[in-house]
Design an enzyme around this catalytic site. Structure first.
Site, short mmCIF file in Angstrom:
data_model
loop_
_atom_site.label_atom_id
_atom_site.label_comp_id
_atom_site.label_asym_id
_atom_site.label_seq_id
_atom_site.Cartn_x
_atom_site.Cartn_y
_atom_site.Cartn_z
N TRP A 26 36.74 66.01 15.28
CA TRP A 26 37.88 66.19 14.47
C TRP A 26 36.96 67.74 13.44
CZ3 TRP A 26 42.02 65.29 15.48
CH2 TRP A 26 42.19 64.11 15.46
N ASP B 251 37.27 67.07 4.42
CA ASP B 251 37.65 66.11 5.37
C ASP B 251 37.42 65.29 5.34
OD1 ASP B 251 39.97 64.88 7.19
OD2 ASP B 251 39.12 66.28 9.47
N LYS C 199 44.86 56.08 7.27
CA LYS C 199 43.99 55.27 8.25
C LYS C 199 43.65 54.33 6.76
CE LYS C 199 42.66 58.93 10.68
NZ LYS C 199 42.43 59.09 11.74
C1 PLP Z 1 38.69 63.32 10.26
C2 PLP Z 1 40.48 63.56 10.66
N1 PLP Z 1 40.69 64.67 10.48
C3 PLP Z 1 41.55 65.07 11.03
C4 PLP Z 1 43.08 63.99 11.46
C5 PLP Z 1 44.00 64.63 12.07
O1 PLP Z 1 44.85 64.04 10.90
P1 PLP Z 1 46.44 63.77 11.22
O2 PLP Z 1 46.43 63.12 12.59
O3 PLP Z 1 47.03 63.48 10.06
O4 PLP Z 1 46.93 65.53 11.56
C6 PLP Z 1 42.14 62.58 12.13
C7 PLP Z 1 43.29 61.90 12.79
O5 PLP Z 1 42.63 61.16 13.24
C8 PLP Z 1 40.90 62.89 11.34
O6 PLP Z 1 40.21 61.21 12.10
#
Ligand code: PLP
Length: 360
Positions: free
Chosen positions: A102, A172, A196
């Protein structure tokens, strides 16, 4: 109807009481004669829902004065772009820690808007650790320092925020927000998709320090401009009102559980139970450094990967679903966010022991 234990990484399990409350209010919300889904986003009814959601989030995370709380579309990925767009106009130079898939995606997106300095990366080691602070390299005049508080895929979690002095720290927290107490005053920006730990997909939470707003690139889309959204109470356009409402129900539930301090204790216990099974067996493996193992996402392998399909099939027969690892990585993974009950974890632990006994 029979509900199962859902270990999916996101969208993920919601507390049953939250779903039941949503069901009870589905056709009519608070004697208005209409569903939340049918409400105008500028109505006083929706304003009352949104105000309560913000107040509850501020209370749960003890958000100090001087921070705005925004509720935005576009998920975590939207924020990968929104952060450099809002913080990088005057100084398009950013530092990122690369500790998993991520943060890797956040880096790719930020590169569209400026120079990215990767302070440290664990890609070569397969994202199983966090490099020591002394080994990070980045200029002291970057616009911000970004890290991923919990790497959902590889299961690496910071136990404390990185020390970066006066540089605005951007986190994040998509996969661990509200799972443990944090000191918001240490951060410039915190963002998280809700799907989540906090509700269904469709809405992201952004907590942003006042002085970091109002400097967005002129080409920033209005829906991602922190200042415009703050001025408009996050209603620059028609927002995902039902997701916003569901987020509110989950925050109410979290308060009933005793808030983030109480839920953290449960989260520690739940994670310890699963790691104990893994560590006390040669049948299950998790390669992450013990000091930075995630409490939220526990990736693991079987010593014999040929048994993985049988593990998933048998788990499903036992009412334990979505235990496959990330689609491009394989292996297995148990995601145990706030809403996964300890009972669900106990069932998984018992199943893992039994599977090892019969197949190991
Ligand atoms: C740590 C993290 N950041 C960002 C995201 C991306 O999120 P989204 O699907 O809401 O764009 C995720 C998705 O699983 C994630 O686990």
């Amino acid at each position: 109807m029979s509900r199962v234990y859902n270990f999916g990484a996101g969208p993920s399990t919601l507390p049953e009481s939250v779903l039941k409350k949503a069901r009870d209010e589905l056709l009519e919300w608070h004697a208005t004669g209409i569903s939340v889904m049918e409400m105008g986003h500028h109505s006083k009814e929706f304003a009352s829902i949104a105000e309560k959601v913000e107040a509850d989030l501020r209370e749960l995370l003890v958000v100090p004065p001087g921070y705005q709380v925004l509720f935005l579309p576009g998920g975590g990925t939207g924020q990968f772009a929104a952060v450099p767009l809002n913080l990088g106009r005057d100084n398009p130079k950013f530092a990122y820690l690369h500790t998993g898939q991520w943060s890797g995606k956040a880096i790719v997106e930020a590169k569209r808007y400026g120079e990215v300095q990767v302070a440290a990366s664990t890609e070569q080691q397969g994202f199983t650790s966090i490099p020591p602070r002394a080994d990070w390299q980045f200029d002291s005049d970057v616009a911000y320092f970004h890290y991923t508080a919990n790497e959902t895929i590889s299961g690496v979690e910071f136990q404390n925020p990185p020390e970066v002095g006066d540089i605005p720290l951007v986190a994040d927290m998509s996969s661990n927000i509200c799972s443990r107490p944090i000191d918001v005053s240490q951060f410039g920006v915190i963002y998280a998709g809700a799907q989540k730990n906090l509700g269904p997909a469709g809405i992201a939470i952004v907590i942003v320090r006042d002085d970091l707003m109002g400097h967005a690139h002129p080409f920033t889309p209005s829906i991602f401009d922190y200042k415009l959204q703050a001025n408009a109470h996050s209603i620059v356009n028609t927002p995902p009102i039902y997701s916003w409402y569901m987020l509110g129900l989950e925050l109410e539930w979290l308060k009933e559980q005793g808030g983030v301090v109480a839920i953290e204790k449960q989260n520690i216990r739940k994670a310890e139970k699963i790691y104990a099974v893994i560590d006390n067996s040669a049948f299950y493996l998790n390669k992450v450094d013990a000091a930075v193992r995630s409490r939220m996402n526990i990736p693991f392998h079987l010593a014999d990967d040929n048994l993985e399909q049988a593990f998933l099939t048998k788990a499903k027969e036992n009412g334990l679903v979505n235990l496959a690892g990330y689609r491009t990585i394989g292996g297995l993974r148990a995601s145990i966010y706030n809403a996964m009950s300890e009972e669900g974890v106990d069932k998984l632990v018992a199943f893992m022991r039994e599977f090892e006994r019969t197949q190991g």
